[in-house]
Scaffold this motif. Structure first.
Motif, PDB file in Angstrom:
ATOM      1  N   ALA A 268       6.358  54.217  11.389  1.00 55.36           N
ATOM      2  CA  ALA A 268       5.623  53.534  12.464  1.00 55.36           C
ATOM      3  C   ALA A 268       4.611  54.483  13.102  1.00 55.36           C
ATOM      4  CB  ALA A 268       6.609  53.021  13.510  1.00 55.36           C
ATOM      5  N   TRP A 269       5.030  55.726  13.328  1.00 61.86           N
ATOM      6  CA  TRP A 269       4.142  56.719  13.963  1.00 61.86           C
ATOM      7  C   TRP A 269       2.930  56.993  13.074  1.00 61.86           C
ATOM      8  CZ3 TRP A 269       1.744  61.346  13.421  1.00 61.86           C
ATOM      9  CH2 TRP A 269       1.352  61.988  14.597  1.00 61.86           C
ATOM     10  N   GLU A 270       3.180  57.164  11.775  1.00 59.27           N
ATOM     11  CA  GLU A 270       2.082  57.468  10.839  1.00 59.27           C
ATOM     12  C   GLU A 270       1.089  56.307  10.761  1.00 59.27           C
ATOM     13  OE1 GLU A 270       1.274  60.143   9.204  1.00 59.27           O
ATOM     14  OE2 GLU A 270       3.045  61.405   9.367  1.00 59.27           O
ATOM     15  N   ILE A 271       1.608  55.061  10.814  1.00 66.52           N
ATOM     16  CA  ILE A 271       0.707  53.901  10.749  1.00 66.52           C
ATOM     17  C   ILE A 271      -0.173  53.858  12.002  1.00 66.52           C
ATOM     18  CG2 ILE A 271       0.594  51.374  10.775  1.00 66.52           C
ATOM     19  CD1 ILE A 271       3.139  51.372   9.045  1.00 66.52           C
ATOM     20  N   ALA A 272       0.457  54.072  13.164  1.00 67.47           N
ATOM     21  CA  ALA A 272      -0.325  54.067  14.414  1.00 67.47           C
ATOM     22  C   ALA A 272      -1.392  55.166  14.354  1.00 67.47           C
ATOM     23  CB  ALA A 272       0.597  54.292  15.610  1.00 67.47           C
ATOM     24  N   TYR A 273      -0.999  56.339  13.850  1.00 68.89           N
ATOM     25  CA  TYR A 273      -1.920  57.493  13.769  1.00 68.89           C
ATOM     26  C   TYR A 273      -3.082  57.177  12.815  1.00 68.89           C
ATOM     27  CZ  TYR A 273      -3.503  62.257  12.934  1.00 68.89           C
ATOM     28  OH  TYR A 273      -4.266  63.386  12.817  1.00 68.89           O
ATOM     29  N   ALA A 274      -2.730  56.566  11.655  1.00 71.68           N
ATOM     30  CA  ALA A 274      -3.774  56.244  10.665  1.00 71.68           C
ATOM     31  C   ALA A 274      -4.760  55.215  11.212  1.00 71.68           C
ATOM     32  CB  ALA A 274      -3.131  55.726   9.388  1.00 71.68           C
ATOM     33  N   HIS A 275      -4.344  54.445  12.219  1.00 69.56           N
ATOM     34  CA  HIS A 275      -5.260  53.469  12.837  1.00 69.56           C
ATOM     35  C   HIS A 275      -5.972  54.069  14.052  1.00 69.56           C
ATOM     36  CE1 HIS A 275      -3.296  50.522  10.272  1.00 69.56           C
ATOM     37  NE2 HIS A 275      -4.249  49.677  10.598  1.00 69.56           N
ATOM     38  N   GLY A 276      -5.833  55.356  14.223  1.00 64.07           N
ATOM     39  CA  GLY A 276      -6.495  56.027  15.353  1.00 64.07           C
ATOM     40  C   GLY A 276      -5.760  55.806  16.661  1.00 64.07           C
ATOM     41  N   GLY A 277      -4.504  55.384  16.580  1.00 59.96           N
ATOM     42  CA  GLY A 277      -3.747  55.084  17.793  1.00 59.96           C
ATOM     43  C   GLY A 277      -2.578  56.034  17.994  1.00 59.96           C
ATOM     44  N   THR A 278      -1.686  55.662  18.901  1.00 59.87           N
ATOM     45  CA  THR A 278      -0.515  56.496  19.187  1.00 59.87           C
ATOM     46  C   THR A 278       0.729  55.622  19.315  1.00 59.87           C
ATOM     47  OG1 THR A 278      -0.893  56.281  21.549  1.00 59.87           O
ATOM     48  CG2 THR A 278      -1.801  58.243  20.487  1.00 59.87           C
TER      49      THR A 278
ATOM     50  N   LEU B 283       7.402  45.392  12.950  1.00 59.85           N
ATOM     51  CA  LEU B 283       8.733  44.967  12.472  1.00 59.85           C
ATOM     52  C   LEU B 283       9.751  46.094  12.606  1.00 59.85           C
ATOM     53  CD1 LEU B 283       8.731  42.722   9.272  1.00 59.85           C
ATOM     54  CD2 LEU B 283       9.810  42.304  11.474  1.00 59.85           C
ATOM     55  N   ASN B 284       9.343  47.310  12.261  1.00 59.77           N
ATOM     56  CA  ASN B 284      10.242  48.470  12.388  1.00 59.77           C
ATOM     57  C   ASN B 284      10.737  48.618  13.823  1.00 59.77           C
ATOM     58  OD1 ASN B 284      10.062  49.146   9.752  1.00 59.77           O
ATOM     59  ND2 ASN B 284       8.944  51.053  10.020  1.00 59.77           N
ATOM     60  N   LEU B 285       9.793  48.500  14.772  1.00 58.60           N
ATOM     61  CA  LEU B 285      10.171  48.686  16.174  1.00 58.60           C
ATOM     62  C   LEU B 285      11.074  47.557  16.657  1.00 58.60           C
ATOM     63  CD1 LEU B 285       6.764  49.898  17.698  1.00 58.60           C
ATOM     64  CD2 LEU B 285       8.718  51.283  17.012  1.00 58.60           C
ATOM     65  N   LEU B 286      10.711  46.316  16.253  1.00 55.21           N
ATOM     66  CA  LEU B 286      11.500  45.154  16.688  1.00 55.21           C
ATOM     67  C   LEU B 286      12.887  45.166  16.040  1.00 55.21           C
ATOM     68  CD1 LEU B 286      10.840  42.839  18.569  1.00 55.21           C
ATOM     69  CD2 LEU B 286      10.285  41.428  16.587  1.00 55.21           C
ATOM     70  N   ASP B 287      12.899  45.597  14.795  1.00 54.75           N
ATOM     71  CA  ASP B 287      14.155  45.707  14.045  1.00 54.75           C
ATOM     72  C   ASP B 287      15.114  46.668  14.738  1.00 54.75           C
ATOM     73  OD1 ASP B 287      14.956  44.475  11.658  1.00 54.75           O
ATOM     74  OD2 ASP B 287      15.151  46.488  10.754  1.00 54.75           O
ATOM     75  N   ASN B 288      14.572  47.837  15.119  1.00 54.99           N
ATOM     76  CA  ASN B 288      15.375  48.840  15.846  1.00 54.99           C
ATOM     77  C   ASN B 288      15.875  48.271  17.158  1.00 54.99           C
ATOM     78  OD1 ASN B 288      15.285  50.884  14.040  1.00 54.99           O
ATOM     79  ND2 ASN B 288      13.663  52.044  15.054  1.00 54.99           N
ATOM     80  N   ALA B 289      14.966  47.600  17.887  1.00 59.35           N
ATOM     81  CA  ALA B 289      15.351  47.064  19.196  1.00 59.35           C
ATOM     82  C   ALA B 289      16.517  46.098  19.042  1.00 59.35           C
ATOM     83  CB  ALA B 289      14.146  46.376  19.838  1.00 59.35           C
ATOM     84  N   ILE B 290      16.442  45.219  18.036  1.00 65.70           N
ATOM     85  CA  ILE B 290      17.530  44.255  17.823  1.00 65.70           C
ATOM     86  C   ILE B 290      18.802  44.994  17.399  1.00 65.70           C
ATOM     87  CG2 ILE B 290      18.299  42.296  16.407  1.00 65.70           C
ATOM     88  CD1 ILE B 290      15.354  41.394  16.302  1.00 65.70           C
TER      89      ILE B 290
END
Ligand code: ADP
Length: 467
Positions: free
Chosen positions: A436-446, A365-372
């Motif tokens: 958003a970055w911290e959530i991706a990181y906490a899921h082992g992602g980027t 949502l954060n990313l989509l919100d920014n995009a809009i």
């Protein structure tokens, strides 16, 4: 009395030297012992060879025509020559009965210890303070009832002298070698530990307020060199983290002050004179807007702090990502329509992921919100989701203004906003991408970003399927 530490004896230096001396001392002791025993063995072996030769000479011509020995040495001139020769070589040669009675002999035969062998061969026999090496062999006599032994003996005193001299040299040399080893060890340990002293001094000089000092090690990249380099790198990271924390505190106070100042101003103006009920209502509505902003800010900060410190409890489960993205896009549809933005979906079906539903919704949502928010009216936003090996890749691209390259490395920092947005009072606090970055990181992602000024921006989330 001054302690060893006060004397500048770094305990490690002392310990290293002592260990060094101990190991060298033990090795030398074992080696010397081995050398001593080896020499003793080879000297005795040499004596044995000589005894054997002497025996061979003594037994020759001893037998009569029948192959029997008469029980005494022959009185021939030849035999006397042999006897003289063996006597000069300090052998003792004798014939003894099985009761130990000496029948005949020449050379030092009177000094030989009385000893009756059971079997033929060599033996070391001690008489008084002297050791003798004896070689005995039974000889045949005409008289079958009496058994005679021919014995050749030599004193081991010269062997003992050589061994005693070696022992003395070891005894004198060992402390000298150990002293030299100690001094050498001390020199080596001091040399090796000198850079560590410099590291310690630098570390002592560093305070929390001045993290700019570095060791700046110039020597070779050995263990100590690597320690110094690692230490400098750690200081770099500490300084960066420290600066980040300072900036964060300053930014957070600033973000909190702005709405609070607005609230205070609004209240002061309203209280400056009597107002109608409608005016009070308008003021309260305006205040509610600012308070909402404060609540949003503190919620975001709390979320980030918990995420960062690992206090946040994730309730992870297997989620169908395709469905999740569909729902998020549906939610965003009215906002996009209001701005005449086209949302394009390119989501592979059946993508599933192991993660926390609320957090992942927040991330997308954060990313989509920014995009809009940043795409101009009439623009396009594409959400693409694909499986790539053991990862799932979600890319959100827009046709917005793009972000200039100098901002890209800082975009995921907390409170970071592109300059143009800072002046906007309506914009966010610059925490959306950090979360958003911290959530991706906490899921082992980027989470990464590619952007081109004037062409648009793409945020790519890469998450491992198993979370
Ligand atoms: P905010 O909540 O203030 O939007 P974010 O952390 O979400 O903060 O974004 C930080 C900055 O990144 C914003 O100030 C904005 O300038 C820039 N940014 C984020 N997304 C986009 C985008 N899709 N296009 C252009 N700029 C963006």
């Amino acid at each position: 009395m001054r302690s060893l530490r006060q004397l500048g004896w770094g305990t490690l230096r002392l310990r290293l030297t002592l260990w060094y001396v101990l190991i060298v001392g033990l090795s030398l002791l074992i080696f010397s012992g081995y050398l001593y025993l080896q020499l003793e063995r080879s000297l005795i072996a040499q004596t044995d060879v000589e005894l054997r030769l002497a025996y061979a000479q003594a037994v020759a011509d001893l037998e009569d025509e029948d192959g029997n020995n008469p029980g005494s040495f022959p009185n021939t001139e030849d035999y006397q020559n042999i006897a003289r020769h063996l006597s000069q070589a300090s052998f003792g040669v004798r014939i003894i009965t099985s009761q130990g009675k000496v029948v005949d002999g020449f050379g030092k035969y009177r000094e030989l210890p009385t000893w009756v062998p059971q079997v033929s061969g060599y033996a070391t026999v001690t008489a008084g303070r002297t050791d003798w090496r004896l070689y005995s062999n039974q000889i045949k006599t005409g008289n079958r009832l009496s058994v005679y032994w021919l014995q050749v003996g030599q004193s081991l005193s010269s062997v003992k002298e050589i061994l005693a001299s070696l022992y003395e040299q070891i005894l004198l040399g060992l402390p000298l070698v150990l002293l030299l080893t100690g001094l050498g060890g001390l020199f080596l340990a001091s040399r090796a530990l000198r850079p560590i002293n410099r590291i310690t001094q630098t570390a002592q000089a560093i305070s929390a307020n001045d993290l700019t000092r570095r060791i700046g090690y110039q020597g070779s990249a050995d263990e100590v060199g690597r320690l110094a380099i690692t230490f400098d790198r750690m200081l770099n990271r500490l300084q960066a983290a420290f600066n980040r924390e300072r900036r964060f505190t300053a930014d957070a106070s600033h973000e909190l002050r702005t709405p609070l100042t607005a609230i205070k101003g609004r209240i002061s103006v309203t209280l400056s004179r009597a107002r109608t009920a409608l005016e009070y209502e308008n003021t309260l509505l305006a205040l509610e807007h600012e308070v909402d902003r404060l609540i949003r800010l503190s919620t975001d900060l709390l979320f980030l702090a918990r995420l960062e410190q690992g206090f946040l409890r994730f309730s992870r489960s297997t989620l169908v990502l395709s469905d999740l993205l569909d729902t998020i896009l549906e939610q965003a549809q009215p906002l996009a329509e209001m701005r005449h933005i086209t949302l394009i979906e390119d989501i592979a079906s059946g993508l599933s992921i192991y993660g926390d539903l609320d957090c992942l919704i927040r991330l997308f949502l954060n990313l989509l919100d920014n995009a809009i928010k940043y795409t101009p009216v009439g623009g396009e936003i594409t959400v693409q989701a694909t499986a790539q090996g053991s990862n799932i890749c979600v890319a959100i691209s827009d046709t917005g203004p793009g972000i200039s390259p100098e901002h890209l490395p800082h975009l995921f920092e907390r409170f970071y906003r592109v300059e143009a947005d800072r002046s906007r009072s309506t914009g966010g606090a610059g925490l959306g991408l950090a979360i958003a970055w911290e959530i991706a990181y906490a899921h082992g992602g980027t989470l990464s970003v590619q952007s081109q000024l004037g062409a648009g921006t793409t945020f790519t989330v890469r998450l491992p399927v198993d979370g």
